[in-house]
Motif scaffolding. Structure first.
Motif, PDB file in Angstrom:
ATOM      1  N   MET A   1      51.326  40.136   5.181  1.00  0.00           N
ATOM      2  CA  MET A   1      50.805  40.385   6.495  1.00  0.00           C
ATOM      3  C   MET A   1      50.520  41.876   6.659  1.00  0.00           C
ATOM      4  SD  MET A   1      52.796  39.521   9.866  1.00  0.00           S
ATOM      5  CE  MET A   1      52.282  38.443  11.000  1.00  0.00           C
ATOM      6  N   ASN A   2      50.031  42.481   5.622  1.00  0.00           N
ATOM      7  CA  ASN A   2      49.741  43.900   5.683  1.00  0.00           C
ATOM      8  C   ASN A   2      48.297  44.093   6.114  1.00  0.00           C
ATOM      9  OD1 ASN A   2      49.831  46.608   5.482  1.00  0.00           O
ATOM     10  ND2 ASN A   2      50.378  46.694   3.349  1.00  0.00           N
ATOM     11  N   SER A   3      48.091  44.955   7.075  1.00  0.00           N
ATOM     12  CA  SER A   3      46.755  45.147   7.622  1.00  0.00           C
ATOM     13  C   SER A   3      46.225  46.557   7.401  1.00  0.00           C
ATOM     14  CB  SER A   3      46.772  44.841   9.123  1.00  0.00           C
ATOM     15  OG  SER A   3      47.690  45.697   9.768  1.00  0.00           O
ATOM     16  N   SER A  12      53.476  48.379   8.932  1.00  0.00           N
ATOM     17  CA  SER A  12      52.580  47.451   9.620  1.00  0.00           C
ATOM     18  C   SER A  12      53.375  46.336  10.280  1.00  0.00           C
ATOM     19  CB  SER A  12      51.569  46.854   8.643  1.00  0.00           C
ATOM     20  OG  SER A  12      50.716  47.851   8.152  1.00  0.00           O
ATOM     21  N   PHE A  13      54.410  45.841   9.598  1.00  0.00           N
ATOM     22  CA  PHE A  13      55.239  44.770  10.135  1.00  0.00           C
ATOM     23  C   PHE A  13      55.916  45.201  11.428  1.00  0.00           C
ATOM     24  CE2 PHE A  13      59.354  42.587  10.425  1.00  0.00           C
ATOM     25  CZ  PHE A  13      58.907  41.273  10.513  1.00  0.00           C
ATOM     26  N   LYS A  15      54.915  47.415  13.556  1.00  0.00           N
ATOM     27  CA  LYS A  15      53.903  47.473  14.617  1.00  0.00           C
ATOM     28  C   LYS A  15      53.516  46.069  15.084  1.00  0.00           C
ATOM     29  CE  LYS A  15      51.650  51.774  13.297  1.00  0.00           C
ATOM     30  NZ  LYS A  15      50.415  52.364  12.782  1.00  0.00           N
ATOM     31  N   LEU A  16      53.335  45.151  14.138  1.00  0.00           N
ATOM     32  CA  LEU A  16      52.864  43.807  14.483  1.00  0.00           C
ATOM     33  C   LEU A  16      53.930  42.955  15.151  1.00  0.00           C
ATOM     34  CD1 LEU A  16      50.711  42.985  11.331  1.00  0.00           C
ATOM     35  CD2 LEU A  16      49.912  43.581  13.613  1.00  0.00           C
ATOM     36  N   ASP A  19      53.658  42.675  18.804  1.00  0.00           N
ATOM     37  CA  ASP A  19      52.436  42.035  19.301  1.00  0.00           C
ATOM     38  C   ASP A  19      52.703  40.546  19.505  1.00  0.00           C
ATOM     39  OD1 ASP A  19      49.929  41.053  19.820  1.00  0.00           O
ATOM     40  OD2 ASP A  19      48.952  42.108  18.167  1.00  0.00           O
ATOM     41  N   ILE A  22      50.147  37.992  17.873  1.00  0.00           N
ATOM     42  CA  ILE A  22      50.325  37.800  16.428  1.00  0.00           C
ATOM     43  C   ILE A  22      51.538  36.913  16.169  1.00  0.00           C
ATOM     44  CG2 ILE A  22      50.970  38.976  14.281  1.00  0.00           C
ATOM     45  CD1 ILE A  22      48.075  39.324  14.870  1.00  0.00           C
ATOM     46  N   THR A  26      51.232  33.331  14.300  1.00  0.00           N
ATOM     47  CA  THR A  26      51.985  33.129  13.062  1.00  0.00           C
ATOM     48  C   THR A  26      52.953  31.959  13.195  1.00  0.00           C
ATOM     49  OG1 THR A  26      51.816  35.488  12.553  1.00  0.00           O
ATOM     50  CG2 THR A  26      53.518  34.239  11.389  1.00  0.00           C
TER      51      THR A  26
END
Length: 83
Positions: A1-3, A12-13, A15-16, A19, A22, A26
């Motif tokens: 799940m890297n953006s 990234s995790f 930050k996500l 959200d 997301i 998921t």
């Protein structure tokens, strides 16, 4: 799940995780897959449930797929600092 091509997956995790959209998407995806594979619906869809070994193999492959690129990003970051 890297953006990101520059941030590490854990960054990234983090930050996500905050959200809510997301997280909902998921969770919905995972629940949907589990319903399709492990309820009588799998017979209608002509799917076969995964064994524990197959599930662990799939998770392991997914981890390797993310982690190898983490190594690439790490070395790219090290090379940029040397220049």
């Amino acid at each position: 799940m890297n953006s990101s091509n520059t941030e590490f997956a854990i960054q990234s995790f983090v930050k996500l995780v905050s959200d809510q959209v997301i997280l909902a998407v998921t969770a919905g995806t995972i629940v949907g897959i589990l319903i399709m594979l492990y309820t009588p619906l799998h017979e209608f869809l002509k799917l076969a449930p995964l064994s524990w070994e197959q599930m662990l193999l799939a998770i392991g492959i997914a981890c390797v797929a993310v982690l190898w690129y983490e190594v690439v990003k790490f070395f790219n970051q090290v090379l940029r600092k040397k220049i």
